[in-house]
Each structure stands twice: as structure tokens, then as C-alpha cells.
Design a protein around this motif. Structure first.
Motif, mmCIF file in Angstrom:
data_model
loop_
_atom_site.group_PDB
_atom_site.id
_atom_site.type_symbol
_atom_site.label_atom_id
_atom_site.label_comp_id
_atom_site.label_asym_id
_atom_site.label_seq_id
_atom_site.Cartn_x
_atom_site.Cartn_y
_atom_site.Cartn_z
ATOM 1 N N ALA A 140 38.697 40.737 42.399
ATOM 2 C CA ALA A 140 39.241 41.763 42.389
ATOM 3 C C ALA A 140 38.493 42.798 41.706
ATOM 4 C CB ALA A 140 40.345 41.639 40.557
ATOM 5 N N GLU A 141 36.981 42.194 41.449
ATOM 6 C CA GLU A 141 36.070 43.245 40.771
ATOM 7 C C GLU A 141 35.178 43.928 42.264
ATOM 8 O OE1 GLU A 141 31.626 42.070 39.498
ATOM 9 O OE2 GLU A 141 32.547 41.096 37.886
ATOM 10 N N ARG A 142 35.150 43.346 43.207
ATOM 11 C CA ARG A 142 34.148 43.286 44.635
ATOM 12 C C ARG A 142 35.279 44.377 45.101
ATOM 13 N NH1 ARG A 142 29.308 43.811 44.582
ATOM 14 N NH2 ARG A 142 28.877 42.413 46.847
ATOM 15 N N ALA A 143 36.852 44.210 44.286
ATOM 16 C CA ALA A 143 37.483 44.956 46.318
ATOM 17 C C ALA A 143 37.702 46.141 45.734
ATOM 18 C CB ALA A 143 39.033 44.431 45.578
ATOM 19 N N ARG A 144 37.152 46.366 44.293
ATOM 20 C CA ARG A 144 36.632 47.602 43.231
ATOM 21 C C ARG A 144 35.624 48.549 44.141
ATOM 22 N NH1 ARG A 144 39.306 45.419 38.461
ATOM 23 N NH2 ARG A 144 36.767 45.286 37.818
ATOM 24 N N LEU A 145 35.414 48.125 44.335
ATOM 25 C CA LEU A 145 34.050 48.687 45.219
ATOM 26 C C LEU A 145 34.411 49.483 46.919
ATOM 27 C CD1 LEU A 145 31.355 46.309 44.127
ATOM 28 C CD2 LEU A 145 31.481 48.492 43.482
ATOM 29 N N ILE A 146 35.695 49.233 46.979
ATOM 30 C CA ILE A 146 35.795 49.625 48.415
ATOM 31 C C ILE A 146 36.981 50.668 48.429
ATOM 32 C CG2 ILE A 146 37.191 48.178 50.677
ATOM 33 C CD1 ILE A 146 36.994 45.969 49.933
ATOM 34 N N ARG A 147 36.186 51.768 48.895
ATOM 35 C CA ARG A 147 36.774 52.763 49.094
ATOM 36 C C ARG A 147 37.798 52.770 50.289
ATOM 37 N NH1 ARG A 147 31.371 57.023 48.048
ATOM 38 N NH2 ARG A 147 30.745 55.298 46.421
ATOM 39 N N PRO A 148 38.919 53.198 50.099
ATOM 40 C CA PRO A 148 39.923 53.090 52.033
ATOM 41 C C PRO A 148 39.067 53.712 52.966
ATOM 42 C CG PRO A 148 40.591 53.955 49.116
ATOM 43 C CD PRO A 148 39.395 53.213 49.207
ATOM 44 N N ASP A 149 39.271 54.799 52.591
ATOM 45 C CA ASP A 149 38.805 56.226 53.202
ATOM 46 C C ASP A 149 37.324 56.454 53.455
ATOM 47 O OD1 ASP A 149 38.276 57.626 50.558
ATOM 48 O OD2 ASP A 149 38.478 59.292 51.007
ATOM 49 N N ARG A 150 36.427 55.840 53.429
ATOM 50 C CA ARG A 150 35.127 55.912 53.444
ATOM 51 C C ARG A 150 33.916 54.934 53.146
ATOM 52 N NH1 ARG A 150 35.730 59.200 49.025
ATOM 53 N NH2 ARG A 150 33.568 59.463 47.900
ATOM 54 N N ILE A 151 33.055 54.870 54.219
ATOM 55 C CA ILE A 151 32.089 53.654 54.119
ATOM 56 C C ILE A 151 31.310 54.035 52.054
ATOM 57 C CG2 ILE A 151 29.982 54.176 55.133
ATOM 58 C CD1 ILE A 151 29.720 52.188 56.361
ATOM 59 N N ASN A 152 31.387 52.731 52.204
ATOM 60 C CA ASN A 152 30.052 52.522 50.656
ATOM 61 C C ASN A 152 29.145 52.527 50.884
ATOM 62 O OD1 ASN A 152 29.138 51.958 48.056
ATOM 63 N ND2 ASN A 152 30.781 50.852 47.848
ATOM 64 N N PRO A 153 28.370 53.671 50.558
ATOM 65 C CA PRO A 153 26.635 54.028 51.138
ATOM 66 C C PRO A 153 25.805 52.689 50.491
ATOM 67 C CG PRO A 153 27.025 55.614 49.648
ATOM 68 C CD PRO A 153 28.660 54.739 49.895
ATOM 69 N N ARG A 154 25.978 52.035 49.918
ATOM 70 C CA ARG A 154 25.138 51.351 49.145
ATOM 71 C C ARG A 154 26.098 49.791 48.475
ATOM 72 N NH1 ARG A 154 21.964 50.154 43.996
ATOM 73 N NH2 ARG A 154 20.542 49.087 44.979
ATOM 74 N N VAL A 155 25.708 48.652 49.451
ATOM 75 C CA VAL A 155 26.506 47.902 48.100
ATOM 76 C C VAL A 155 25.585 46.994 48.040
ATOM 77 C CG1 VAL A 155 28.191 47.935 49.416
ATOM 78 C CG2 VAL A 155 26.813 46.448 50.824
ATOM 79 N N THR A 156 25.312 46.175 46.694
ATOM 80 C CA THR A 156 24.138 44.793 46.356
ATOM 81 C C THR A 156 25.426 43.831 45.864
ATOM 82 O OG1 THR A 156 24.908 45.913 44.402
ATOM 83 C CG2 THR A 156 22.758 46.881 45.486
ATOM 84 N N PRO A 157 24.994 42.494 45.992
ATOM 85 C CA PRO A 157 25.166 41.406 45.641
ATOM 86 C C PRO A 157 26.044 41.252 44.286
ATOM 87 C CG PRO A 157 23.123 41.060 46.151
ATOM 88 C CD PRO A 157 23.256 42.207 45.807
ATOM 89 N N GLY A 158 26.672 40.378 44.207
ATOM 90 C CA GLY A 158 27.218 40.678 42.234
ATOM 91 C C GLY A 158 25.975 39.977 41.756
ATOM 92 N N ARG A 159 26.370 40.371 39.943
ATOM 93 C CA ARG A 159 25.654 39.688 39.083
ATOM 94 C C ARG A 159 26.466 38.063 38.592
ATOM 95 N NH1 ARG A 159 22.502 43.184 35.102
ATOM 96 N NH2 ARG A 159 21.663 44.044 37.313
ATOM 97 N N ALA A 160 25.773 36.608 39.019
ATOM 98 C CA ALA A 160 26.570 35.622 38.503
ATOM 99 C C ALA A 160 26.292 35.381 37.556
ATOM 100 C CB ALA A 160 26.076 35.231 39.533
ATOM 101 N N PRO A 161 27.532 34.600 36.890
ATOM 102 C CA PRO A 161 26.845 34.494 34.956
ATOM 103 C C PRO A 161 25.534 33.874 34.582
ATOM 104 C CG PRO A 161 29.304 33.581 36.100
ATOM 105 C CD PRO A 161 28.732 34.224 37.333
ATOM 106 N N ALA A 162 24.888 33.460 33.886
ATOM 107 C CA ALA A 162 24.060 32.866 33.901
ATOM 108 C C ALA A 162 24.379 31.633 33.824
ATOM 109 C CB ALA A 162 23.242 33.193 32.557
ATOM 110 N N ARG A 163 24.105 30.982 34.993
ATOM 111 C CA ARG A 163 24.003 29.391 34.662
ATOM 112 C C ARG A 163 22.952 27.954 35.416
ATOM 113 N NH1 ARG A 163 30.166 29.011 37.246
ATOM 114 N NH2 ARG A 163 29.063 29.975 38.492
#
Length: 623
Positions: A402-425
């Protein structure tokens, strides 16, 4: 052929013309004047071809479409095949026949899968062989659950990180030669599968492959095409292969790789299979074969040793799973990219793909954006869990999706994507089988890039994989090279269940295409209602490039990558995607190859529906 990027190893002059003219989407050609329009006819060399020219790999007529089928999808190549006793779908008709024969003799779906894979090691050496690794998911009808096994070999223990870095080119491992060779895991994977699920004697499973390798078999067009390209790459003066005479004598015994339909034989492989049939897995990992492998790598200055082989063991693993609109999709974790399929589907579940429309720009845009996000995590986190903490549960969680899906724009490409930040484990073969007892097997097996490393041990008849090229050399990265470590793996089987019952064993080969292809199959089936055959026949997309990479992306890609579309994607969709910001690439044969077996219920009866890839030479059969 496990990976499209094998092409990068070939001479430019040898590849550019065949790919552009034979595999790519043809450039627009001058139209032939319609009758009655007047004007002088176009010069003969400007006309569309009127017949297939002898010697050409393809006959390209962009103005001509496939014939009309009276039922099913308009783009479907054929109907799925049906049977009630068993089924198999593979990349070669003779291998499929061998699997059906094993089932008819009372063998299990596992027996059939092993026999098929052994046959394909001879029949389809451009994709697989016992010099490579193997992964499997299967439905165990007694345990009533999906089981997984990882047959992935480790790097040689005597090969140091310093030596690997010294052999690197541009910060990455070379595509060919001994530095990329890891322990072949396939034979042990077969052995463990047979110990648990086999019905026929072990030796019986090798009879069809031995007969084919000794007696010979005609080479299908696509296998021949890639064999010729591989041989050309091995012959390059700058290939970096320590020894090529064995590969050439095995796969080009008359000086050239076999042409379309020419008979090929491999008596050395037949003899190797005899040793394995008699001595089991120990013949390969501790016996005569291991000794020959050790002597060969010492002779050429390589690093693989008998001790590395003796230490190898396959690993039974519990698959990960996620729900996608009522279908449970399963994937292997370990050191594979299987988690990417689940990550993509978890994000796509947040969008109305059905409402977007089949083959629409919005649908493909959403799918490709989910791919870009998932592959950032793939490059950042995926590795051998015995050496690194892989946050798999977090990566495949619905909350993270759900967190990552919020980065998807339905009408145009996201110019820059990066990895998610994993919980510190802290280019592959795929096959599917099913039997009368309800067991379903999803098996994938590969030598990685093309035919492999270019190295064939004296008298053994098979090529060693070059899987080690997918290690990274970046300090602190979980997938950094280390002796005795398994490299990141691209090969992943697919499996799906519904309501606790098996539904579909499936796979799409092709390096980084595999999670993209698997997600497209599930979307085609679940969101768009396509049947098991037309879901694979549907035009595909393939996105190349990420801000982080496992080394498979080519140079000079745009910042947001390249979105390749097969020629069957509607022109309006293509134009709309470009307007969203996508850089559209021409098709290049990198869209993978698919096989599947589906389980259906008709009252109390079980019906198997098997599908095969229209982009390859194989077939599906059932009885």
C-alpha cells in the motif's frame, strides 16, 4: 535461452541485422498501391515481400494478421489441450512426449518432470542442462500444500573476492569463462525430488534422454537460432573463455551449429546420463563425473573443485504466498527473484485493472510502474539468505504494498523511484506436469545466459552455467560475491491455488522478464478472464532498466528505463504510453516463454488443461 542480455556478448555485426530484421517489430514499410488508385507501382525492392525467401529466419508482413479462430480470443494461437490422466507442457515436442510416456508407465508428475528436464538438456541446450541450477514448486496431494525446493549451487570456495574483482570488467563479472561458474545444482535437485515423490526407478527416467542424445534429433528453428548465436560468441577472440575446443566439438561438431531441422547428436551427454542413471546423484557430486570436472578446471586454470561438488545439497524451502483477488500466488524466496512477482501483484491489487481495460495504456502503465518499484527492492535486498538478512516478510506484506502503490501516478510515469527502506532488523527452460493422483509440478532450470559459460568438461557433453555473473562487487551489498555463496537467481517457477486447491503451475522464462511475465499471466487470467492458453498468447510488455540493477541492464538506457512492447499491442496504446512519459522500445524477442498446466473440476472428475508458448518450439499434451 535464459536471458535476453546474452545478445550483448555477441559480435555487433552478427547480431544487429538478424535481430532488427527477424525478431524486432518491423519498421513501417511503403504500402503497395491499392488497385484503382493510379500511379506507378513501387519499385520491386520497395514492395512488401510476396513470398518467404529461402534462408531467411522470418517472413515479415506487418499488414497480415493471423487467421481467424472460430472460438476463443482473436489473438490466441491454439486451444489448451485437455486430458483426465495427466498433462505436460514443455519447450520441445519430443520432451513433452517423453513426459507423457513416463506418466503412462505409472510415473509421477515428478518422474515426468525429471525425464523431461533430462531430455531438454540435450534437445534445448540453449536454455538448460545439468551444468545449471533448478528450482521447483509442486502441489503435494497428500500433504495438501505447495512445496518448494531450491537446487542452487554455490561459488567455488577457492575463488576469492580479490580474484573476482581482478577479473571484473567495468565493475561487473564477465559473462563467460570460469570466474562465473558455480556448482551445478540440477542433478541433486532431481535426486531429492525423486527420493520423496518418485514412483518409477531412477534409471528409467534417463532412458528417453539417452536414446535421443545417442540417436539424434532434429533441432527446432529457435533452438538452432540461439545455438548459432552462442557458438559465434564463444569463438570471439575477446570472449574470455579459457578453453573453447570442447564446446565447439560438442555443439558444433561439423564446424557449425546445426541448422533448422538438422539432426544433432551428443554421445558424450548420453554417456554422462548413463553414469548418473547407474550411480545416482553421487556419480555427479562424488564419483567419476566429479573427478573429471575437478581435473578439467585444474587444467584450464579455473576454480571449481571436487570438494565444492561434494559439499552441495539442495534445500527444501517453504514458498511465500500472497492473495490476489481471491487467487493465492506462491513464490520461492531463497536467493531468487520470486518475491518480485508477489510485490508487483500486491501493488496492482490496489488498482482497478479490469476497469482500465485489456491491453489499454492505463493497464500496462500501472503494471510497468509496479515493476519499477519492485525491481528497486530486488536490486537492493535480494540475496542468499544464508549470508544476508533478506526482509522477505516485509517485502511481500500488504502494508508495504500500500505504501509503495501510493508512489504510482495513474496518468504519467514517476520520474524517479528508489528502494523502500526496510525495518532495522539487521536464456532458461520451464516445464509443467500433472499426474492422475493430483500432483502438479512447476519446474524451471537454466544455465543462465545463453548456453552458459562456454566451458564443457572433457567428454561430459554439457556446459557449465555462468550464474556467478549476477553477484555484485559493491561493498556492503547483500549480494556481494563471497566463496561458497549462492548468487542471486533469476529463475523462478510459478504456482497458484484457489480456495486451498491447486489451480495452475506456470512459468515464464527470460531473466528479468520472469516476474514481469508471471504478473502478466496472473493479471490476464484474473482481471481479464483469459484462458490458460490465450493468457500466454496475449501481447506482452517488458521493462528494462532501474536506478539499481543486478547487472542485467544494457548501457545507455533512459533514466526511467525502456518499455518494450510486442507488435500486437494496439498502436493507440503505444501512443498513449509515450504521452505518459514512457520511452517505447521495439520488440526484440525478450518477452519470455511460457508453459502451464491448469487443474479444472467437472463434477467429481479432474480435467487437466495444458498450454504452451507460441513464441517457442514446444507443445503441450494431455491424455
Amino acid at each position: 535461452m535464459d536471458r535476453r542480455t546474452f545478445i550483448a556478448t555477441l559480435p555487433a555485426a552478427a547480431v544487429a541485422a538478424p535481430l532488427s530484421a527477424q525478431q524486432g517489430r518491423p519498421s513501417p514499410e511503403p504500402a503497395i498501391p491499392a488497385p484503382g488508385q493510379g500511379g506507378a507501382p513501387a519499385p520491386a525492392d520497395q514492395r512488401l515481400p510476396g513470398r518467404w525467401v529461402e534462408g531467411e529466419a522470418r517472413f515479415v508482413r506487418p499488414d497480415v494478421r493471423a487467421g481467424d479462430r472460430p472460438v476463443g480470443a482473436s489473438f490466441a494461437s491454439r486451444t489448451a489441450v485437455y486430458g483426465m490422466s495427466g498433462a505436460a507442457g514443455t519447450a520441445h515436442p519430443l520432451a513433452t512426449q517423453a513426459g507423457i510416456d513416463i506418466l503412462r508407465r505409472g510415473g509421477s508428475a515428478v518422474d515426468a518432470a525429471i525425464a523431461i528436464n533430462a531430455c531438454l538438456g540435450f534437445l534445448e541446450p540453449t536454455s538448460c542442462g545439468i551444468g545449471g541450477d533448478c528450482y521447483v514448486m509442486l502441489w503435494d496431494p497428500r500433504a495438501r500444500e505447495v512445496m518448494g525446493i531450491a537446487g542452487s549451487g554455490a561459488s567455488p570456495r577457492g575463488l576469492s573476492l580479490e580474484t573476482v574483482r581482478a577479473r571484473a570488467k567495468g565493475g561487473v563479472l564477465p559473462p563467460l569463462g570460469a570466474v562465473t561458474v558455480s556448482v551445478p545444482g540440477t542433478v541433486d535437485c532431481w535426486w531429492e525430488l525423486h527420493r520423496r515423490y518418485g514412483k518409477l526407478p531412477w534409471a528409467a527416467l534417463f532412458e528417453p534422454a539417452i536414446a535421443y542424445a545417442e540417436g539424434g534429433a532434429p533441432v527446432p528453428d529457435i533452438v538452432s537460432y540461439y545455438m548459432q548465436r552462442s557458438i559465434a560468441a564463444f569463438r570471439r577472440s575477446d570472449s574470455g573463455i579459457e578453453e573453447v575446443a570442447n564446446a565447439l566439438s560438442t555443439f558444433a561438431p561439423n564446424g557449425e551449429a546445426p541448422g533448422f531441422g538438422q539432426v544433432f547428436r551428443n554421445p558424450d551427454l548420453a554417456q554422462t546420463y548413463r553414469l548418473i542413471a547407474r550411480g545416482g546423484r553421487d556419480a555427479f557430486y562424488r564419483g567419476e563425473i566429479a573427478e573429471r570436472i575437478d581435473r578439467y578446471f585444474r587444467r584450464i586454470g579455473g576454480w571449481l573443485r571436487a570438494d565444492d561438488l561434494a559439499r552441495h545439497r539442495s534445500e527444501w524451502v517453504k514458498p511465500y504466498a500472497t492473495d490476489y483477488r481471491g487467487v493465492t500466488v506462491h513464490a520461492l524466496g531463497a536467493n531468487t527473484q520470486g518475491l518480485a512477482t508477489l510485490q508487483m501483484l500486491n501493488m496492482l491489487e490496489r488498482f482497478d485493472l479490469r476497469g482500465a481495460g485489456f491491453q489499454s495504456a492505463r493497464s500496462i502503465h500501472l503494471q510497468a510502474e509496479a515493476k519499477r518499484l519492485a525491481y528497486e527492492d530486488r536490486a537492493r535486498y535480494y540475496a542468499d539468505p544464508n549470508f544476508a538478512r533478506v526482509p522477505a516478510d516485509w517485502l511481500v506484506s500488504k502494508d508495504y504494498a500500500a505504501e509503495r502503490a501510493r508512489l504510482i501516478r495513474p496518468d504519467r510515469i514517476n520520474p524517479r523511484v528508489t528502494p523502500g527502506r526496510a525495518p532495522a532488523r539487521g536464456d532458461t527452460t520451464y516445464l509443467a506436469t500433472a499426474d492422475r493422483d493430483g500432483m502438479m509440478v512447476s519446474m524451471i532450470q537454466s544455465n543462465f545466459r545463453g548456453m552458459g559459460s562456454g566451458l564443457v568438461a572433457d567428454g561430459l557433453g554439457f556446459m557449465f552455467q555462468d550464474r556467478g555473473q549476477l553477484f555484485t562487487l559493491q561493498d556492503g551489498h547483500p549480494n556481494i560475491y563471497a566463496p561458497g555463496k549462492r548468487p542471486f537467481q533469476t529463475i523462478i517457477p510459478g504456482f497458484a491455488t484457489r480456495d486451498g486447491e491447486p489451480w495452475m503451475s506456470f512459468g515464464v522464462i527470460g531473466g528479468d522478464m520472469q516476474p514481469q511475465g508471471q504478473a502478466q499471466i496472473i493479471v490476464n487470467r484474473v482481471d481479464y478472464g483469459l484462458d490458460v492458453q490465450s493468457a500466454g498468447d496475449s501481447p506482452r510488455w517488458h521493462h528494462e532498466g532501474s536506478s539499481q540493477s543486478m547487472g542485467e541492464d544494457g548501457p545507455d538506457l533512459p533514466p526511467t528505463g525502456l518499455l518494450r512492447l510486442e507488435s500486437g499491442v494496439p498502436d493507440a496504446t503505444r501512443a498513449a504510453l509515450a504521452s505518459m512519459g514512457w520511452t517505447i522500445g521495439e520488440p526484440d524477442g525478450s518477452f519470455g516463454r511460457y508453459q502451464a498446466v491448469e487443474r479444472r473440476k467437472d463434477g467429481a472428475a479432474t480435467v487437466w488443461a495444458a498450454a504452451s508458448e507460441m513464441r517457442a518450439d514446444g507443445c503441450a499434451l494431455a491424455y
